[in-house]
Design a protein around this motif. Sequence first.
Motif, PDB file in Angstrom:
ATOM      1  N   PRO A   1       0.834  -1.208   0.000  1.00 37.88           N
ATOM      2  CA  PRO A   1       0.000   0.000   0.000  1.00 37.88           C
ATOM      3  C   PRO A   1       0.869   1.258   0.000  1.00 37.88           C
ATOM      4  O   PRO A   1       1.827   1.352   0.752  1.00 37.88           O
ATOM      5  N   ARG A   2       0.528   2.207  -0.867  1.00 40.67           N
ATOM      6  CA  ARG A   2       1.327   3.443  -0.982  1.00 40.67           C
ATOM      7  C   ARG A   2       0.733   4.561  -0.135  1.00 40.67           C
ATOM      8  O   ARG A   2       1.410   5.525   0.182  1.00 40.67           O
ATOM      9  N   THR A   3      -0.549   4.433   0.189  1.00 37.18           N
ATOM     10  CA  THR A   3      -1.184   5.486   0.984  1.00 37.18           C
ATOM     11  C   THR A   3      -1.746   4.881   2.266  1.00 37.18           C
ATOM     12  O   THR A   3      -2.526   3.927   2.227  1.00 37.18           O
ATOM     13  N   LEU A   4      -1.315   5.436   3.382  1.00 38.54           N
ATOM     14  CA  LEU A   4      -1.695   4.879   4.683  1.00 38.54           C
ATOM     15  C   LEU A   4      -2.259   5.976   5.578  1.00 38.54           C
ATOM     16  O   LEU A   4      -1.800   7.120   5.518  1.00 38.54           O
ATOM     17  N   ALA A   5      -3.195   5.601   6.427  1.00 41.80           N
ATOM     18  CA  ALA A   5      -3.637   6.502   7.504  1.00 41.80           C
ATOM     19  C   ALA A   5      -3.195   5.878   8.819  1.00 41.80           C
ATOM     20  O   ALA A   5      -3.328   4.666   9.008  1.00 41.80           O
ATOM     21  N   ILE A   6      -2.656   6.714   9.715  1.00 43.50           N
ATOM     22  CA  ILE A   6      -2.192   6.214  11.017  1.00 43.50           C
ATOM     23  C   ILE A   6      -2.830   7.042  12.126  1.00 43.50           C
ATOM     24  O   ILE A   6      -2.892   8.271  12.030  1.00 43.50           O
TER      25      ILE A   6
END
Length: 316
Positions: free
Chosen positions: A2-7
């Motif tokens: 995955p290239r886009t992550l939410a943390i």
Amino acid sequence: MPRTLAITGATGFIGAALLHELAGGGREIRALFRSRPAPAADGALRAGVEWVRGSLDDTQSLERLTRGVEAVIHCAGAVRGATREQFDRVNSEGVARLVRAARQSRPRPRFLLISSLAAREPQLSFYAASKRRGEEALRAAGEGMEWSVLRPPAVYGPGDREMRPLIEAMRRGAAPMLGRPEARFSMIFVADLAAAVRQLVDQPLWEPGPFELHDGHDGGYTWRDVVTTFARIARRPVRPVPVPAILLKTVAAANQALARRFGYAPMLTPGKVRELTHPDWVCADAAFRKATGWVPRVGLEEGLRRTLGSIRVNQK
Ligand SMILES: NC(=O)c1ccc[n+]([C@@H]2O[C@H](COP(=O)([O-])OP(=O)(O)OC[C@H]3O[C@@H](n4cnc5c(N)ncnc54)[C@H](OP(=O)(O)O)[C@@H]3O)[C@@H](O)[C@H]2O)c1
């Protein structure tokens, strides 16, 4: 990958390590923060990170956080509190709210929950029960999504505020012995946990778990093992000081009552005492290793050395 992550939780101890591990390498990260400004990070880290102001109580901010991302890593959690409501609001209802927000996004992102080994023993404390309810909330609200749950044991390393008083006490030559001498627990160094999360995130398929993981020391440690290892590193004798259970329970009960009266979030409560004195916090990591190929790299001696080193540096 995955290239886009939410943390979430990236302003905390473990979340900061996750951010450090995952930022860069072509990933774009959106990280939730509350009223505190985003922590000072080096330029490279900041470059790939977009900070979103909000909270687990605020659905709109969670929708902004998760919109269009490929994976959500939910690490925010309440680790201190005096009432069941304080823990549930964050660790259970917060999970449900974040999962529902993530479900709005198309395609639906994967969802990783950082739970806790405490969820294995929900009867011990409000915290443990809330972490278990958080897992159940993910299972219920995450239908149709790909998700996974990690249950880390005691996590330690640079930046850990909870273990610091114990380390400071050992530096002064005394180690409070809070549980039974024969009690055993697993541990994991924070950078190893972060590497484990990266390894899971990069898997083509996620299994739900819940997965336990530790530092590679099967069978865990006794508190005496930790004290002996620390004494070797610090090159000074450290004397174990047994703390009578009745004293610990009395202080914890008073602290909880005061916290309810004056509205602060305490660490030492009767529930925390039941967690601390539980005889078996040993976990197994075979399933996680098989699913991801992850291998821990930092054993107790090295991990304590790095933790102690970071405290010395900060005190200069
Ligand atoms: N430390 C351990 O040994 C351990 C072991 C197993 C599992 N865990 C789990 O790992 C996670 C992180 O623990 P930690 O030790 O890193 O704790 P921590 O240092 O206290 O960090 C907690 C993080 O959660 C955020 N948070 C709390 N309530 C929130 C809310 N209502 N909305 C948005 N963010 C919120 C905090 O934000 P602020 O900075 O704004 O307060 C902070 O970023 C927790 O879920 C915990 O249950 C920890």
